[in-house]
Motif scaffolding. Structure first.
Motif, PDB file in Angstrom:
ATOM      1  N   SER A 400      51.066  31.269  44.198  1.00  0.00           N
ATOM      2  CA  SER A 400      49.957  31.590  45.099  1.00  0.00           C
ATOM      3  C   SER A 400      48.730  31.926  44.256  1.00  0.00           C
ATOM      4  O   SER A 400      48.827  32.204  43.057  1.00  0.00           O
ATOM      5  CB  SER A 400      50.319  32.778  45.985  1.00  0.00           C
ATOM      6  OG  SER A 400      50.437  33.962  45.198  1.00  0.00           O
ATOM      7  N   ASN A 401      47.556  31.897  44.873  1.00  0.00           N
ATOM      8  CA  ASN A 401      46.322  32.262  44.165  1.00  0.00           C
ATOM      9  C   ASN A 401      46.405  33.690  43.633  1.00  0.00           C
ATOM     10  O   ASN A 401      45.884  33.996  42.558  1.00  0.00           O
ATOM     11  CB  ASN A 401      45.119  32.115  45.096  1.00  0.00           C
ATOM     12  CG  ASN A 401      44.831  30.668  45.445  1.00  0.00           C
ATOM     13  OD1 ASN A 401      45.201  29.764  44.687  1.00  0.00           O
ATOM     14  ND2 ASN A 401      44.176  30.430  46.567  1.00  0.00           N
ATOM     15  N   GLU A 402      47.058  34.543  44.393  1.00  0.00           N
ATOM     16  CA  GLU A 402      47.201  35.942  43.985  1.00  0.00           C
ATOM     17  C   GLU A 402      48.021  36.058  42.701  1.00  0.00           C
ATOM     18  O   GLU A 402      47.665  36.811  41.780  1.00  0.00           O
ATOM     19  CB  GLU A 402      47.879  36.733  45.112  1.00  0.00           C
ATOM     20  CG  GLU A 402      47.934  38.238  44.866  1.00  0.00           C
ATOM     21  CD  GLU A 402      48.621  38.978  45.995  1.00  0.00           C
ATOM     22  OE1 GLU A 402      48.397  40.204  46.128  1.00  0.00           O
ATOM     23  OE2 GLU A 402      49.407  38.344  46.736  1.00  0.00           O
ATOM     24  N   VAL A 403      49.103  35.303  42.606  1.00  0.00           N
ATOM     25  CA  VAL A 403      49.941  35.322  41.404  1.00  0.00           C
ATOM     26  C   VAL A 403      49.182  34.755  40.218  1.00  0.00           C
ATOM     27  O   VAL A 403      49.249  35.286  39.101  1.00  0.00           O
ATOM     28  CB  VAL A 403      51.246  34.532  41.648  1.00  0.00           C
ATOM     29  CG1 VAL A 403      51.987  34.319  40.327  1.00  0.00           C
ATOM     30  CG2 VAL A 403      52.134  35.254  42.642  1.00  0.00           C
ATOM     31  N   GLU A 405      45.923  34.715  39.723  1.00  0.00           N
ATOM     32  CA  GLU A 405      44.907  35.679  39.303  1.00  0.00           C
ATOM     33  C   GLU A 405      45.541  36.834  38.528  1.00  0.00           C
ATOM     34  O   GLU A 405      45.000  37.290  37.517  1.00  0.00           O
ATOM     35  CB  GLU A 405      44.155  36.212  40.522  1.00  0.00           C
ATOM     36  CG  GLU A 405      43.032  37.182  40.164  1.00  0.00           C
ATOM     37  CD  GLU A 405      42.263  37.668  41.374  1.00  0.00           C
ATOM     38  OE1 GLU A 405      41.365  38.519  41.202  1.00  0.00           O
ATOM     39  OE2 GLU A 405      42.563  37.195  42.498  1.00  0.00           O
ATOM     40  N   TYR A 406      46.691  37.289  38.982  1.00  0.00           N
ATOM     41  CA  TYR A 406      47.376  38.387  38.291  1.00  0.00           C
ATOM     42  C   TYR A 406      47.811  37.950  36.891  1.00  0.00           C
ATOM     43  O   TYR A 406      47.624  38.683  35.915  1.00  0.00           O
ATOM     44  CB  TYR A 406      48.594  38.839  39.100  1.00  0.00           C
ATOM     45  CG  TYR A 406      49.323  40.020  38.491  1.00  0.00           C
ATOM     46  CD1 TYR A 406      48.920  41.320  38.777  1.00  0.00           C
ATOM     47  CD2 TYR A 406      50.386  39.831  37.621  1.00  0.00           C
ATOM     48  CE1 TYR A 406      49.568  42.412  38.210  1.00  0.00           C
ATOM     49  CE2 TYR A 406      51.044  40.907  37.049  1.00  0.00           C
ATOM     50  CZ  TYR A 406      50.628  42.199  37.343  1.00  0.00           C
ATOM     51  OH  TYR A 406      51.272  43.281  36.760  1.00  0.00           O
ATOM     52  N   ASN A 409      44.893  37.856  34.481  1.00  0.00           N
ATOM     53  CA  ASN A 409      44.514  39.189  33.992  1.00  0.00           C
ATOM     54  C   ASN A 409      45.513  39.689  32.943  1.00  0.00           C
ATOM     55  O   ASN A 409      45.124  40.374  31.983  1.00  0.00           O
ATOM     56  CB  ASN A 409      44.452  40.169  35.168  1.00  0.00           C
ATOM     57  CG  ASN A 409      43.283  39.884  36.094  1.00  0.00           C
ATOM     58  OD1 ASN A 409      42.260  39.358  35.661  1.00  0.00           O
ATOM     59  ND2 ASN A 409      43.423  40.219  37.369  1.00  0.00           N
ATOM     60  N   ILE A 458      56.606  35.069  43.469  1.00  0.00           N
ATOM     61  CA  ILE A 458      55.770  35.933  44.302  1.00  0.00           C
ATOM     62  C   ILE A 458      55.312  37.121  43.462  1.00  0.00           C
ATOM     63  O   ILE A 458      55.768  37.325  42.334  1.00  0.00           O
ATOM     64  CB  ILE A 458      56.525  36.405  45.553  1.00  0.00           C
ATOM     65  CG1 ILE A 458      57.709  37.297  45.171  1.00  0.00           C
ATOM     66  CG2 ILE A 458      56.997  35.198  46.384  1.00  0.00           C
ATOM     67  CD1 ILE A 458      58.414  37.922  46.372  1.00  0.00           C
ATOM     68  N   MET A 459      54.405  37.903  44.012  1.00  0.00           N
ATOM     69  CA  MET A 459      53.845  39.022  43.263  1.00  0.00           C
ATOM     70  C   MET A 459      54.923  39.988  42.778  1.00  0.00           C
ATOM     71  O   MET A 459      54.834  40.539  41.673  1.00  0.00           O
ATOM     72  CB  MET A 459      52.825  39.769  44.129  1.00  0.00           C
ATOM     73  CG  MET A 459      51.479  39.072  44.223  1.00  0.00           C
ATOM     74  SD  MET A 459      50.643  38.982  42.620  1.00  0.00           S
ATOM     75  CE  MET A 459      50.299  40.713  42.316  1.00  0.00           C
TER      76      MET A 459
END
Length: 467
Positions: A400-403, A405-406, A409, A458-459
């Motif tokens: 996912s975009n969230e993963v 981005e994490y 970082n 997933i996150m």
């Protein structure tokens, strides 16, 4: 390339240009009467003058221009003409008018027929390239500046074509034949042949993430070897060329990957009979008692004949200079093997930049044989992220975009915090494998695992990992 073959290719290009002109593709004056200085002829001669300007005018180069283009001139006149050209840095950014015309024609034909192949533009690009190789090979000396200039010029043309929607690969092809429906001269390899071609190997090199300066160095090295091969075929004397290399860089920067590709490339160019890679380090070369070291080195070299011997952390051979250390003996035996098998054996030594300098300074024979250095820069955070995404994609794991981005970082912070133990791509692989373990731990506690669960991070998987 044989002289008659190049003449045929040039004539064919003139005919293509005339056909384009007659069909209204904006090629006026491109290929007018061949007895007049038409634009294509001007562009070819100008590109060759650019290469000649790199290391001065030689008689063989004057003969070359006369033979191929009926361009009669003296050394003084040519030097005066070269001075009128822009300096190399400016010239290298100027796309020849005739090449622009072929690109425009291919664009127009592509609009008429979406399946049209860019034969005209590719033919021009290949001809610029092959003429450059033949010019460089016409005398008995080649400088890296000449090779670098040709490489930069051809890549500039390819970049321009690509920017216009005409995709033409840089023509480092092992057949050196035109990209035409019925190529003249050499026939391409049987399409059903499963062996990799030189172009496919170079495509793999280009597709490696990062390593831009490494790719440029390798392409220049390939061009240098091609010129050497042309000279050998024509019986032109030339100084010996060492194929041995020094790869400097931190761990995980792609040194072994590039070495493996290079072994196959050397094979395709005809400089190695097998094209395989044998990896070793101090433990594979140094024995524990008198007489064992020489045996181990010779056995390792025997396995590498016909390919490349890749010695990782080569400086470890000289780090310990105690009385019972046999590292220096390993170096002496290795140097002797390199001399005895120089026609079909290449050695690449690799390791940290500063330690490799000390290693090469430890023995005069090392410095003389390893005179070509390629530096592998550390990956940036963006490149580490791309490597991670590629690893996930190869295992059909969605992110996912969230993963993403994490993870980005994480890599940014990792580079800030990393010290001498920074391991580039290896750190990414370690991170990937740890996330894989966290995913497995999560899925093991689920009663009904779907295919989607198996093919996504997933996150919860990534936040539990520390690099």
């Amino acid at each position: 390339m044989e002289h008659f073959e190049m003449k045929e290719i040039l004539n064919l290009l003139f005919e293509i240009g005339e056909a384009l002109d007659h069909n209204g593709f904006g090629c006026a004056q491109l290929c007018s009467n061949r007895s007049t200085p038409n634009q294509m002829r001007i562009d070819f001669v100008s590109s060759l003058c650019f290469l000649i300007s790199v290391d001065g005018v030689k008689k063989q180069e004057l003969d070359f221009l006369e033979s191929y283009f009926d361009y009669y001139t003296t050394k003084e006149e040519l030097e005066s003409h070269i001075k009128k050209l822009d300096d190399g840095q400016s010239f290298i950014t100027k796309v020849p008018y005739s090449f622009q015309a072929f690109v425009n024609a291919d664009k127009a034909l592509l609009q008429l027929n979406s399946s049209h192949e860019s034969n005209g533009s590719a033919a021009m690009l290949n001809t610029f390239y092959n003429l450059g190789l033949d010019l460089i090979a016409c005398d008995n000396s080649t400088s890296e500046d000449e090779i670098s200039a040709l490489t930069s010029y051809i890549e500039m043309l390819s970049t321009y074509a690509n920017s216009q929607g005409i995709n033409i690969p840089v023509p480092y092809d092992d057949t050196r034949s035109l990209v035409l429906n019925e190529p003249i001269g050499h026939k391409r390899q049987n399409e059903e042949q499963k062996d990799e071609t030189l172009q496919s190997l170079l495509d793999k090199l280009d597709n490696l993430i990062g390593l831009e300066s490494v790719k440029t160095d390798v392409k220049s090295l390939i061009n240098l070897l091609k010129v050497k091969k042309i000279r050998d075929e024509r019986g032109i004397k030339q100084p010996p060329l060492s194929l041995h290399l020094v790869f400097s860089g931190n761990p995980g920067a792609g040194k072994t990957t590039v070495a493996r590709l290079l072994s196959k490339i050397y094979n395709k160019l005809g400089f190695l009979s097998k094209g395989h890679l044998i990896e070793t380090d101090r433990s594979g070369l140094v024995g524990g008692y008198v007489g064992q070291t020489a045996i181990k080195v010779k056995e390792t070299v025997d396995r590498a004949i016909g390919g490349i011997l890749f010695i990782d952390e080569a400086y470890s051979l000289t780090n310990d200079k105690g009385k019972d250390d046999y590292g220096q003996e390993a170096i002496e035996v290795l140097l002797k093997c390199m001399e005895d098998n120089r026609s079909d054996f290449v050695v690449i030594v690799a390791g940290y930049p500063e330690l490799m300098h000390d290693f090469l300074s430890s023995n005069p024979g090392l410095k003389s044989r390893f005179n070509k250095h390629i530096l592998f820069q550390d990956y940036s955070a963006d490149e580490l992220l791309r490597i991670f995404i590629l690893m996930c994609s190869s295992c059909e794991i969605a992110l996912s975009n969230e993963v993403v981005e994490y993870a980005n970082n994480i890599f940014i912070q990792h580079i800030k915090d990393s010290g001498k133990n920074y391991a580039n791509g290896r750190d990414v692989r370690n991170f990937f494998e740890k996330v894989l373990v966290c995913q497995a731990d999560r899925l093991a506690g689920m009663e009904d695992v779907t295919n989607k669960d198996l093919t996504q991070f997933i996150m919860d998987d990534v936040v539990r990992v520390r690099m």
